[in-house]
Design an enzyme around this catalytic site. Structure first.
Site, PDB file in Angstrom:
ATOM      1  N   HIS A 199       0.853  -1.188   0.000  1.00  0.00           N
ATOM      2  CA  HIS A 199       0.000   0.000   0.000  1.00  0.00           C
ATOM      3  C   HIS A 199       0.888   1.238   0.000  1.00  0.00           C
ATOM      4  O   HIS A 199       2.024   1.197   0.477  1.00  0.00           O
ATOM      5  CB  HIS A 199      -0.927  -0.022   1.218  1.00  0.00           C
ATOM      6  CG  HIS A 199      -2.081  -0.957   1.059  1.00  0.00           C
ATOM      7  ND1 HIS A 199      -3.371  -0.611   1.378  1.00  0.00           N
ATOM      8  CD2 HIS A 199      -2.145  -2.228   0.586  1.00  0.00           C
ATOM      9  CE1 HIS A 199      -4.181  -1.632   1.114  1.00  0.00           C
ATOM     10  NE2 HIS A 199      -3.453  -2.628   0.645  1.00  0.00           N
ATOM     11  N   CYS A 237      -7.018   3.379   2.517  1.00  0.00           N
ATOM     12  CA  CYS A 237      -6.493   2.684   3.684  1.00  0.00           C
ATOM     13  C   CYS A 237      -7.422   3.012   4.841  1.00  0.00           C
ATOM     14  O   CYS A 237      -7.451   4.155   5.306  1.00  0.00           O
ATOM     15  CB  CYS A 237      -5.068   3.151   3.988  1.00  0.00           C
ATOM     16  SG  CYS A 237      -4.355   2.268   5.375  1.00  0.00           S
TER      17      CYS A 237
END
Length: 306
Positions: free
Chosen positions: A213, A244
């Site tokens: 990520h 996120c």
């Protein structure tokens, strides 16, 4: 240092990227996104998940989406099946509509496991055991996603030993491939390499992938660090779909377009047509009413416009 000459990307946009979208994305749009990704050259696509619609309403149309895809030879279609009920739902339709691969997921963080799936790491593995057995019995490939391998929103930094323990447990129940995931995007290259090292004690290099990520802008650096270790498979998400949930306003999955731009610039083959990939990302971003969360796509779309 010998870098891989070819890299395989798994686009997780249709599943991981869209699952947290608040407004329902119609099945027809998800199907079109899958079609555009395979037309761009993606040979691995994570399509949907078989989870309770109460928890993930965005994936309630899983059967409709799987049935609507015009399958392309050479493309592997995967789905998330966190329990036996989900797996049974995935194989309830006729065989030609079954997924080619299922994904189970566990965490290297005890706290994250409890918060995310309400059970311990050991309990989660026992929950997956019958799923893995049933899938392999039916000739369906099994991939394991290992979350929070470098950092956890509750426990902070995760020791490589915890990652090794989880990899060993996954190997023990018959998982064939594992993804080392930096779920909250806090990883930096050396930390990621340590997590990969711990995993490689249990799995062959060809059975390990990276899932990074970009919360702190480290995903491409972590991808490069993985390539330097010989890792040649990665999860990415078209247009950087997926935020996120533990860092408000932060980006989530690394954009497929950015990783493809990096790889092509290094002379590494992907089999992906970057222009068509950018079109796929623009298609879904236009539907969602926002710009693609990919720097390469933004730059190349601006270049086209000029």
């Amino acid at each position: 240092m010998k870098l891989p000459s070819r890299v395989k990307l798994v686009d997780v946009g249709p599943r991981d990227g869209l699952q947290n979208e608040k407004a329902q994305v119609p099945a027809a749009v998800k199907i079109e996104l899958v079609h555009r990704l395979q037309d761009a050259g993606l040979t691995e696509i994570e399509v949907t998940s078989y989870v309770s619609p109460k928890w993930v309403p965005q994936m309630a149309d899983n059967a409709e989406v799987m049935a609507g895809i015009k399958r392309k030879p050479g493309v592997r279609y995967s789905v998330l099946t966190p329990n036996i009920k989900g797996f049974e739902a995935a194989i309830a339709p006729p065989r030609e509509l079954w997924p080619d691969e299922i994904v189970v997921f566990g965490a290297a963080s005890e706290a994250f496991s409890q918060k995310n799936i309400n059970c311990s790491i050991a309990e989660s593995i026992e929950r997956f055991r019958p799923v893995v057995e049933a899938a392999r019995e039916k000739g369906i490939y099994v991939r394991g996603a290992m979350s929070c391998t470098v950092g956890c929103p509750y426990e902070g930094e995760i020791a490589p030993e915890r990652v090794g323990m989880l990899a060993g447990l996954m190997k023990g129940i018959g998982v064939q491939h594992v993804g080392v995931a930096d779920t909250i995007g806090v990883g930096t290259p050396l930390k990621v390499q340590r997590a990969l090292d711990a995993t490689l004690a249990h799995f062959d290099l060809n059975d390990v992938s990276g899932h990074f990520h970009d919360t702190y802008g480290q995903a491409l650096g972590n991808t490069l660090a993985s390539l330097q270790m010989g890792v040649w498979q990665f999860d990415t998400s078209v247009a950087g779909l997926g935020g996120c949930p533990f860092a408000k306003g932060a980006t989530g999955n690394v954009a497929t377009e950015d990783v493809v731009y990096l790889l092509h610039g290094m002379g590494i083959e992907t089999g992906i047509d970057l222009d068509k990939l950018i079109d796929a990302g623009k298609f879904i971003s236009d539907f969602l009413g926002r710009k693609p969360n990919s720097r390469a796509a933004t730059a190349l779309l601006n270049k086209r416009a000029n």
